[in-house]
Every structure is written in structure tokens, then in C-alpha cells.
Design an enzyme around this catalytic site. Structure first.
Site, short mmCIF file in Angstrom:
data_model
loop_
_atom_site.label_atom_id
_atom_site.label_comp_id
_atom_site.label_asym_id
_atom_site.label_seq_id
_atom_site.Cartn_x
_atom_site.Cartn_y
_atom_site.Cartn_z
N CYS A 35 99.67 4.85 1.32
CA CYS A 35 98.23 4.95 1.56
C CYS A 35 97.91 5.02 3.05
O CYS A 35 96.77 5.30 3.43
CB CYS A 35 97.48 3.78 0.92
SG CYS A 35 97.96 2.17 1.58
N CYS A 105 97.41 -3.58 -2.49
CA CYS A 105 96.78 -3.86 -1.18
C CYS A 105 96.98 -5.31 -0.77
O CYS A 105 97.08 -5.62 0.41
CB CYS A 105 95.29 -3.55 -1.23
SG CYS A 105 94.91 -1.95 -1.95
FE1 FES Z 1 96.28 0.92 1.19
FE2 FES Z 1 94.61 -0.66 0.00
S1 FES Z 1 94.78 1.47 -0.26
S2 FES Z 1 96.20 -1.19 1.33
#
Ligand code: FES
Length: 147
Positions: A35, A105
Site C-alpha cells: 500500500c 494497517c
Molecule cells: Fe496501508 Fe492502511 S492501507 S497501512
């Protein structure tokens, strides 16, 4: 209302312990390449091994902000050993849960704290039982866990 608990919204809108510590006892940075989020944790640990202060900086999503804020609250005032017991699961419970897609996360905070503890241990030439060497990219770890 919505998919996030009130506590998550509170810690997201008003995160605790954001910032840096000058000359920290330990600092750790981890990221998740999937991410692109990055988290840095600073710890101030006294001679008795108690975490007196903790601050974080993140380039991360809202759930990463909220979980890190809660994680810093949970480890503050704890010993190094007790801090190791503050898992992402414990943090999520303290926040009244996270949506399943956001669970990863919460790992960012846990791993960044572990990385900062590792740094502290290295600097002081001590071994912290149960602490594993941190990885820079925690998405590698997630993949391992999937199998
Ligand atoms: Fe990467 Fe939440 S989407 S830590």
C-alpha cells in the site's frame, strides 16, 4: 455510523503522540510495499526499561494513524517486556475493531514499535526475549502468514 468505530474516528481525527523524540532510546521505521504506507516510531526508555515517552510519524492511511495513536497510548508507561505484549490484536480491541480490509494497517504500528525496541536493544547491547529482528517491508511477512 459508517464502517469505523467512534474510537477509531477519534484517534484518526485527534491522534495522540504524533511527532518525534530527539535522541530517542530507539527508533524504528517500517513500511508496507503493497500500500506504500510508512511508519516511524520513537521510544524514550529509562534506565529501568520503562517507556517514558513514545512518538510516531506516519505516511499512512487513516486506520494506520488510528492504530498507531492507540498503540502509543498502550505502550506508554509500560516496561519493554509489557510493550511486546501490545499486539495489533490488542490495539484493535482497544479501538472496538477495524473493518477486515484494514486489519493489515494495524500491523504497521506493532512492527514499528518492535523495530524501535530492536534498535534500543542493539544500542544497549541487550537481548529482549521474544523480540524478532524487524523487516523493513511488512508485506513480506503478511505473505508468509497467508500460507
Ligand atoms: Fe496501508 Fe492502511 S492501507 S497501512
Amino acid at each position: 455510523m459508517g464502517m469505523y468505530s467512534e474510537k477509531v474516528m477519534d484517534h484518526f481525527s485527534n491522534p495522540r503522540n504524533v511527532g518525534e523524540i530527539e535522541n530517542p532510546s530507539g527508533v524504528g521505521t517500517v513500511g508496507n510495499a503493497k500500500c506504500g504506507d510508512i511508519m516511524r516510531m520513537y521510544l524514550d526508555i529509562n534506565s529501568e526499561g520503562v517507556i517514558q515517552d513514545v512518538k510516531f510519524k506516519t505516511f499512512g492511511c487513516g486506520a494506520a494513524v488510528a492504530t498507531s495513536s492507540m498503540a502509543t497510548e498502550l505502550v506508554k508507561g509500560k516496561t519493554v517486556r509489557q510493550a511486546l505484549e501490545v499486539t495489533n490484536q490488542a490495539v484493535m480491541e482497544a479501538l472496538d475493531g477495524l473493518p477486515p480490509v484494514k486489519v493489515h494497517c494495524s500491523l504497521l504500528a506493532e512492527e514499528a514499535i518492535h523495530a524501535a525496541l530492536w534498535d534500543y536493544a542493539q544500542k544497549n547491547n541487550i537481548e529482549i526475549e521474544g523480540l524478532e529482528e524487524p523487516v523493513n517491508d511488512i508485506s513480506e511477512k503478511e505473505e508468509e502468514e497467508e500460507y
